[in-house]
Design an enzyme around this catalytic site. Structure first.
Site, PDB file in Angstrom:
ATOM      1  N   GLY A   1       0.809  -1.211   0.000  1.00 14.49           N
ATOM      2  CA  GLY A   1       0.000   0.000   0.000  1.00 14.49           C
ATOM      3  C   GLY A   1       0.844   1.264   0.000  1.00 14.49           C
ATOM      4  N   ASP A   2       1.977   1.229   0.693  1.00 13.61           N
ATOM      5  CA  ASP A   2       2.882   2.379   0.707  1.00 13.61           C
ATOM      6  C   ASP A   2       3.470   2.616  -0.681  1.00 13.61           C
ATOM      7  OD1 ASP A   2       2.821   2.807   3.647  1.00 13.61           O
ATOM      8  OD2 ASP A   2       3.747   0.837   3.684  1.00 13.61           O
TER       9      ASP A   2
END
Length: 453
Positions: free
Chosen positions: A250-251
């Site tokens: 997600g980062d």
């Protein structure tokens, strides 16, 4: 590209080894640890990813004053950190692996803290940002009302990508895109998301609730679902990928989205590229593929290390000045140069060559004075606020860590001719030269001492 990341940071610790036997007093594996890695997590991981990509990154966050925070500062080398005080312990997440298999994760200091205050420097960094990633990890930075006010005011002017957290604050209105994963989206919408139609309904609910320009629900190997007001949702497939560690996906996606939106790409194109880049990141090994750039943080006198001082001064909107050298035999020329440098800002940090570095540069007979004594002598001068020792032959890595606003050198040449000029200017800093006093030098003093002896 200049990118600003705002959010909560934590320290990730990975303990890796082999498990070939069971513990004699309990049926649990014994892991013989052969590798220990400490890295920045949360918003710190997003910032490190972007810095690794070659972007100029500012990280707006809060930090504690404990040992874990000191390790974080070392792990954030290459990132300009603008941080206020956290008022809580640094959260540490330790994962133990046997081979490629996770065994256990231990969390420390992860209790929910009070919403931290925002310093003038933090607000200024957001006001000057060209593109922003909000990496909310539920520890209060994104819930601060002053920070939220600036983010909402800037949402109409620059791309803002908001990566939410189930325990975090709701995104401010008007951000370019919010990127929850499937479970986060379902929880935020108070609805199930077991079918494509249900995921589409969740996306619409979150659009209405958050008032963002778009919502991209990520669905792991199934890709993502992009929802925008007045348009049918679009499914973006992910390429087939063998994943051993999903940490950081997600980062990576949020970081890539911000870059592509800032480049002027359409949201759908940016989302497709970001999903493919997140898959490639996981396929390459995920966070374990990121280089370990951690460097030691040296403490010298006065109870505050150089990186901590730079962080504090910058958070309060001040100007960080740095200079460097061997300073083997401190003399009047040094004192004049250092005093002139200190007058240019709100603190002066001296980047000091280590003993090993001095030997490589000056020869086996140098230094005459050890690095510990040289540091203490420098700190005895009223104009010197902190010392950072570096072991390389040049101060580039040290400068990347500190990212000073002004880099000062003594000499009779132009500031633009300094070898460090391009590096310092890359984050908006500037180089300054001050007069060099030719008759006063360490070499002259050393020769005089040799004649006396």
């Amino acid at each position: 590209m200049r990118i600003t990341v705002v959010g909560d940071v934590l320290l990730d610790v990975d303990l890796s080894g082999e498990a070939t036997r069971l513990c004699p007093d309990a049926p649990v594996p014994v892991v013989d640890v052969s590798d220990v890695r400490r890295r920045a997590g949360g918003a710190g991981l997003v910032a490190r990813m972007l810095a690794h990509d070659g972007h100029r990154v500012s990280l707006v966050t809060v930090l504690s004053d404990d040992d874990a925070s000191l390790a974080l500062e070392g792990a954030l080398a290459g990132v300009r950190v603008v941080a206020g005080p956290s008022g809580a312990r640094t959260p540490v997440k330790t994962r133990v692996r046997a081979g490629r298999h996770p065994v256990v994760r231990m969390d420390e200091g992860c209790e929910r803290p009070e919403v931290p205050a925002a310093t003038p420097g933090m607000i200024k960094a957001l006001e000057q940002a060209e593109v922003i990633v909000v990496a909310d990890y539920g520890r209060g930075v994104a819930a601060n009302p002053d920070i939220r006010g600036v983010l909402e005011a800037r949402a109409g002017d620059i791309p803002i990508v908001w990566d939410p957290h189930p325990s975090g604050a709701a995104p401010v209105r008007g951000v370019a895109v919010v990127t929850p994963n499937l479970s986060e989206a379902a929880k935020a919408a108070d609805a199930g998301a077991g079918t494509p139609a249900a995921v589409a309904a969740v996306g619409k609910t979150l659009l209405d609730r958050w008032q963002s320009q778009a919502v991209l629900v990520t669905m792991g190997e199934l890709g993502g679902l992009l929802s925008r007001p007045g348009a049918s949702p679009v499914t973006i497939p992910a390429p087939p990928t063998e994943v051993t560690d999903p940490c950081g996906a997600g980062d990576r996606l949020a970081a890539s989205l911000a870059v592509h939106l800032a480049e002027g790409r359409s949201l759908s194109d940016a989302a497709e590229l970001a999903i493919n880049e997140a898959a490639a990141f996981l396929g390459a090994g995920g966070v374990s593929s990121l280089p370990d750039r951690q460097r030691p943080v040296w403490r010298h006198g006065r109870g505050e290390d150089a990186i901590g001082m730079a962080r504090r001064v910058r958070a309060n909107g001040g100007t960080v000045v740095a200079t460097g050298g061997c300073f083997d035999l401190l003399h009047a020329g040094h004192a004049r140069t250092l005093a002139a440098a200190r007058a240019l800002g709100d603190c002066l940090i001296v980047c000091l060559n280590s003993d090993e570095s001095v030997r490589r540069i000056k020869g086996e007979q140098r230094p005459i004075v050890s690095q510990q004594d040289r540091a203490e002598l420098l700190l005895a001068l009223e104009c010197v606020d902190a010392v950072l020792v570096f072991g390389e032959d040049t101060p580039e890595d040290c400068l990347e860590t500190l990212r000073p606003d002004i880099w000062v050198k003594g000499g009779d040449y132009r500031a633009s001719e300094l070898p460090e000029a391009g590096l310092v200017e890359s984050w908006g800093g500037r180089c300054v030269t001050v007069p060099f006093h030719q008759a006063r030098s360490t070499s002259v003093l050393a020769d005089a001492l040799a004649k006396v002896s």
